[in-house]
Every structure is written in structure tokens, then in C-alpha cells.
Design a protein around this motif. Sequence first.
Motif, PDB file in Angstrom:
ATOM      1  N   PHE A   6       0.820  -1.208   0.000  1.00 42.19           N
ATOM      2  CA  PHE A   6       0.000   0.000   0.000  1.00 42.19           C
ATOM      3  C   PHE A   6       0.857   1.262   0.000  1.00 42.19           C
ATOM      4  O   PHE A   6       0.550   2.231  -0.699  1.00 42.19           O
ATOM      5  N   TYR A   7       1.914   1.253   0.788  1.00 40.05           N
ATOM      6  CA  TYR A   7       2.742   2.445   0.963  1.00 40.05           C
ATOM      7  C   TYR A   7       3.406   2.881  -0.335  1.00 40.05           C
ATOM      8  O   TYR A   7       3.491   4.092  -0.623  1.00 40.05           O
ATOM      9  N   THR A   8       3.864   1.943  -1.139  1.00 44.30           N
ATOM     10  CA  THR A   8       4.655   2.295  -2.316  1.00 44.30           C
ATOM     11  C   THR A   8       3.911   2.181  -3.647  1.00 44.30           C
ATOM     12  O   THR A   8       4.313   2.819  -4.621  1.00 44.30           O
ATOM     13  N   PHE A   9       2.841   1.407  -3.717  1.00 44.38           N
ATOM     14  CA  PHE A   9       2.125   1.236  -4.980  1.00 44.38           C
ATOM     15  C   PHE A   9       0.833   2.057  -5.053  1.00 44.38           C
ATOM     16  O   PHE A   9       0.554   2.678  -6.077  1.00 44.38           O
ATOM     17  N   ALA A  10       0.036   2.055  -3.983  1.00 45.26           N
ATOM     18  CA  ALA A  10      -1.282   2.689  -4.022  1.00 45.26           C
ATOM     19  C   ALA A  10      -1.233   4.170  -4.399  1.00 45.26           C
ATOM     20  O   ALA A  10      -2.083   4.623  -5.187  1.00 45.26           O
ATOM     21  N   PRO A  11      -0.301   4.971  -3.865  1.00 50.28           N
ATOM     22  CA  PRO A  11      -0.297   6.390  -4.246  1.00 50.28           C
ATOM     23  C   PRO A  11      -0.184   6.630  -5.741  1.00 50.28           C
ATOM     24  O   PRO A  11      -0.783   7.584  -6.267  1.00 50.28           O
ATOM     25  N   TRP A  12       0.544   5.770  -6.442  1.00 52.24           N
ATOM     26  CA  TRP A  12       0.711   5.974  -7.878  1.00 52.24           C
ATOM     27  C   TRP A  12      -0.536   5.573  -8.651  1.00 52.24           C
ATOM     28  O   TRP A  12      -0.753   6.025  -9.781  1.00 52.24           O
ATOM     29  N   ARG A  13      -1.383   4.734  -8.053  1.00 54.92           N
ATOM     30  CA  ARG A  13      -2.697   4.477  -8.642  1.00 54.92           C
ATOM     31  C   ARG A  13      -3.523   5.759  -8.647  1.00 54.92           C
ATOM     32  O   ARG A  13      -4.228   6.072  -9.610  1.00 54.92           O
ATOM     33  N   PHE A  14      -3.418   6.528  -7.557  1.00 57.14           N
ATOM     34  CA  PHE A  14      -4.136   7.797  -7.482  1.00 57.14           C
ATOM     35  C   PHE A  14      -3.555   8.809  -8.466  1.00 57.14           C
ATOM     36  O   PHE A  14      -4.283   9.676  -8.959  1.00 57.14           O
ATOM     37  N   ALA A  15      -2.257   8.711  -8.749  1.00 54.56           N
ATOM     38  CA  ALA A  15      -1.663   9.581  -9.772  1.00 54.56           C
ATOM     39  C   ALA A  15      -2.284   9.299 -11.131  1.00 54.56           C
ATOM     40  O   ALA A  15      -2.589  10.223 -11.902  1.00 54.56           O
ATOM     41  N   ILE A  16      -2.486   8.018 -11.440  1.00 55.56           N
ATOM     42  CA  ILE A  16      -3.134   7.636 -12.702  1.00 55.56           C
ATOM     43  C   ILE A  16      -4.553   8.186 -12.758  1.00 55.56           C
ATOM     44  O   ILE A  16      -4.987   8.754 -13.768  1.00 55.56           O
ATOM     45  N   ASP A  17      -5.289   8.038 -11.655  1.00 51.19           N
ATOM     46  CA  ASP A  17      -6.672   8.523 -11.613  1.00 51.19           C
ATOM     47  C   ASP A  17      -6.744  10.046 -11.718  1.00 51.19           C
ATOM     48  O   ASP A  17      -7.624  10.585 -12.399  1.00 51.19           O
ATOM     49  N   LEU A  18      -5.836  10.739 -11.047  1.00 49.88           N
ATOM     50  CA  LEU A  18      -5.829  12.205 -11.114  1.00 49.88           C
ATOM     51  C   LEU A  18      -5.522  12.687 -12.528  1.00 49.88           C
ATOM     52  O   LEU A  18      -6.103  13.669 -12.996  1.00 49.88           O
ATOM     53  N   ARG A  19      -4.624  11.999 -13.215  1.00 47.12           N
ATOM     54  CA  ARG A  19      -4.292  12.399 -14.592  1.00 47.12           C
ATOM     55  C   ARG A  19      -5.490  12.224 -15.512  1.00 47.12           C
ATOM     56  O   ARG A  19      -5.689  13.003 -16.450  1.00 47.12           O
ATOM     57  N   GLN A  20      -6.310  11.207 -15.246  1.00 46.93           N
ATOM     58  CA  GLN A  20      -7.513  10.996 -16.045  1.00 46.93           C
ATOM     59  C   GLN A  20      -8.547  12.093 -15.785  1.00 46.93           C
ATOM     60  O   GLN A  20      -9.313  12.458 -16.681  1.00 46.93           O
ATOM     61  N   ILE A  21      -8.574  12.609 -14.567  1.00 52.34           N
ATOM     62  CA  ILE A  21      -9.486  13.706 -14.226  1.00 52.34           C
ATOM     63  C   ILE A  21      -8.998  15.014 -14.824  1.00 52.34           C
ATOM     64  O   ILE A  21      -9.734  15.743 -15.496  1.00 52.34           O
ATOM     65  N   SER A  22      -7.726  15.333 -14.568  1.00 56.53           N
ATOM     66  CA  SER A  22      -7.141  16.581 -15.055  1.00 56.53           C
ATOM     67  C   SER A  22      -5.623  16.518 -14.937  1.00 56.53           C
ATOM     68  O   SER A  22      -5.095  16.263 -13.848  1.00 56.53           O
ATOM     69  N   ILE A  23      -4.941  16.763 -16.026  1.00 56.04           N
ATOM     70  CA  ILE A  23      -3.484  16.811 -16.002  1.00 56.04           C
ATOM     71  C   ILE A  23      -3.010  17.889 -15.037  1.00 56.04           C
ATOM     72  O   ILE A  23      -2.028  17.718 -14.315  1.00 56.04           O
ATOM     73  N   HIS A  24      -3.732  18.987 -15.003  1.00 57.02           N
ATOM     74  CA  HIS A  24      -3.332  20.110 -14.147  1.00 57.02           C
ATOM     75  C   HIS A  24      -3.521  19.776 -12.668  1.00 57.02           C
ATOM     76  O   HIS A  24      -2.730  20.217 -11.818  1.00 57.02           O
ATOM     77  N   LEU A  25      -4.539  19.002 -12.352  1.00 56.11           N
ATOM     78  CA  LEU A  25      -4.739  18.596 -10.961  1.00 56.11           C
ATOM     79  C   LEU A  25      -3.627  17.650 -10.520  1.00 56.11           C
ATOM     80  O   LEU A  25      -3.139  17.733  -9.387  1.00 56.11           O
ATOM     81  N   LEU A  26      -3.218  16.761 -11.416  1.00 56.98           N
ATOM     82  CA  LEU A  26      -2.100  15.867 -11.098  1.00 56.98           C
ATOM     83  C   LEU A  26      -0.817  16.668 -10.895  1.00 56.98           C
ATOM     84  O   LEU A  26      -0.083  16.434  -9.924  1.00 56.98           O
ATOM     85  N   PHE A  27      -0.544  17.601 -11.799  1.00 58.86           N
ATOM     86  CA  PHE A  27       0.664  18.411 -11.660  1.00 58.86           C
ATOM     87  C   PHE A  27       0.666  19.159 -10.330  1.00 58.86           C
ATOM     88  O   PHE A  27       1.685  19.212  -9.633  1.00 58.86           O
ATOM     89  N   PHE A  28      -0.475  19.727  -9.977  1.00 57.22           N
ATOM     90  CA  PHE A  28      -0.547  20.467  -8.720  1.00 57.22           C
ATOM     91  C   PHE A  28      -0.346  19.539  -7.521  1.00 57.22           C
ATOM     92  O   PHE A  28       0.332  19.902  -6.557  1.00 57.22           O
ATOM     93  N   ALA A  29      -0.907  18.335  -7.582  1.00 65.96           N
ATOM     94  CA  ALA A  29      -0.750  17.375  -6.480  1.00 65.96           C
ATOM     95  C   ALA A  29       0.713  17.032  -6.239  1.00 65.96           C
ATOM     96  O   ALA A  29       1.123  16.783  -5.101  1.00 65.96           O
ATOM     97  N   LEU A  30       1.506  17.030  -7.306  1.00 65.08           N
ATOM     98  CA  LEU A  30       2.933  16.757  -7.177  1.00 65.08           C
ATOM     99  C   LEU A  30       3.729  18.027  -6.872  1.00 65.08           C
ATOM    100  O   LEU A  30       4.640  18.016  -6.051  1.00 65.08           O
ATOM    101  N   ALA A  31       3.359  19.126  -7.524  1.00 62.56           N
ATOM    102  CA  ALA A  31       4.135  20.358  -7.403  1.00 62.56           C
ATOM    103  C   ALA A  31       3.945  21.051  -6.065  1.00 62.56           C
ATOM    104  O   ALA A  31       4.822  21.807  -5.630  1.00 62.56           O
ATOM    105  N   LEU A  32       2.819  20.820  -5.390  1.00 59.66           N
ATOM    106  CA  LEU A  32       2.568  21.551  -4.142  1.00 59.66           C
ATOM    107  C   LEU A  32       3.628  21.242  -3.088  1.00 59.66           C
ATOM    108  O   LEU A  32       3.955  22.103  -2.248  1.00 59.66           O
TER     109      LEU A  32
END
Length: 275
Positions: free
Chosen positions: A120-146
Motif C-alpha cells: 500500500f505504501y509504495t504502490f497505491a499512491p501511484w494508482r491515485f496519480a493515474i486517476d488524477l491524470r484521467q481527471i485533469s493533467i493540471h490537478l495531477l501536476f498540482f498534487a505533485l508540485a505543491l
Amino acid sequence: MARLPGWLSHTEEVQRLITAIALIPVALYLIFFAPSWLFVAATALMSYLCYYEYAGLVAAYGIRRPGLLGIFSGVVILFRPQYTLIAIALLVALALILSLKSVDVKDILPQAACAVFGAFYTFAPWRFAIDLRQISIHLLFFALALNWIGDTAAYYAGRAFGRHHLAPVISPKKTWEGASASVLSSVILGIFYLGYFARDIPLWEVILIAVVGNMAGQFGDLVESAIKRGARVKDSGTLLPGHGGMLDRVDSSLFALPFVYGIYLICAFISVFGR
């Protein structure tokens, strides 16, 4: 010899800068321009690298390294999240069965627990990265850039104004002043960036995502620091010169990604059913 520590510190700063310059265009390409299959492949690689370094930290505690069972469950979480429950149930059962061959029965529970936690610690967060990119590239970028922006603000604000230690035992250099600057910088980034590129997200939601995501990321950094201190190592690995391992570089994102995704879903639910 008295000047050696300063020289070493300067060398490490240069290495950090060079590594960051090399990583930034790769990250931007993957987020904004890479085809979906390549982005997913990159998340799989990131997950594996984080898991590999996590397994090394587990071994430093004197616990047997979590192996293929944890990786298998992580792959299911990443690519087939709808089967996560059965994958983890099987992981728990098999990990406990395999741990029975341990010479010391006190190792049974830690070995099984570390395998499940690592997936969960190392794989699950990147699943959410995939989902965020499908919602909005900009939301994914902000989630990482913040946290990228927040770490920089915390570093300079802490050096200039830091007086009160945030977690002296875990991370002596972090201060409340730096942590506050980190949150503030993320809010400012969110207002300007998402306010321009994602205007459909209300301002109050942008601020909430920025505050919660940043705080989650700071806790992610502290958690990884605590794990490393328990393992009595400075870095999780040596993959990135000046930064340590991949886990050292993305520890904040591992916590920020699920919180940003969760806050976004909660706000979307409120917007739909609160009318």
C-alpha cells in the motif's frame, strides 16, 4: 580538514541541483505530454523502485525483506484496483504461511505486516496519480508540485526565520516557520495555477486541496525520516545523487496524492448532492 564538512555540503548541494535539473523535464514530459501507456509504465517503475528501497529499510530493522508477494499485490493495486481486497487477503494468508518457516516465531507478525504495508505504501499512491491524470493533467501536476514548491519555501524560510523545531527527534532541521511557509506557498501556487488552468474548481476547494495536500506531504516526509532513523540509515538508497533514493525524493508525494484525490472526490460529492 576543518573545512571538509563545508566542502562536502557544497558538493551535495551541487549534486542535488544537477539531479533536479535532469529530473524536471522528465517529470514534466510524463505529466503533460506522455501517452497514457507510458505514464502508467512510469508509475509502475516508480512503485517498484520505492518498494525495493522500502524493502531495504525493512531489512535494516532485522526483518526479512518483503519480496514477490508484496510486489504482486502492489501490481494488482496499481493495475486492477477493483481486485485489491482479494489480492491483499491472499497476501496476508500467504505471508503468514511462509513466515512459519522462520526460526524465531517473533518474526512471523512483523514479516507479514511489512509485506502488506509495503504494497500500500509504495504502490497505491501511484494508482491515485493515474486517476488524477484521467481527471485533469493540471490537478495531477498540482498534487505533485505543491510539495516541490513547498519544500523549497520551507528550506529558505526555515533558514531565514526558523526558530521553533517541528520534530526535533525525527528531523532536527525542520521548523514550524518553514512548515508554515510550505503551506502558504502551496496555497499561492494553487490560487494562481489551478485558478488559471482549472477554473471549474472553486477557489475554496483549491485552498482546501492545497492545505490538506501540503500538510499530508509534510507528514509523509516526516514518516519516511522516522522510518530511516529507526533503520539507522541516512538515505533510502543511492539512485539519485544528492537526493539519496527514489523514496527520499517522493516521500511527500506518497501521502499527498491520495489526500488530494480524496479531497477532490469529497468536494465533488458535496457539489452534486449539496445542491
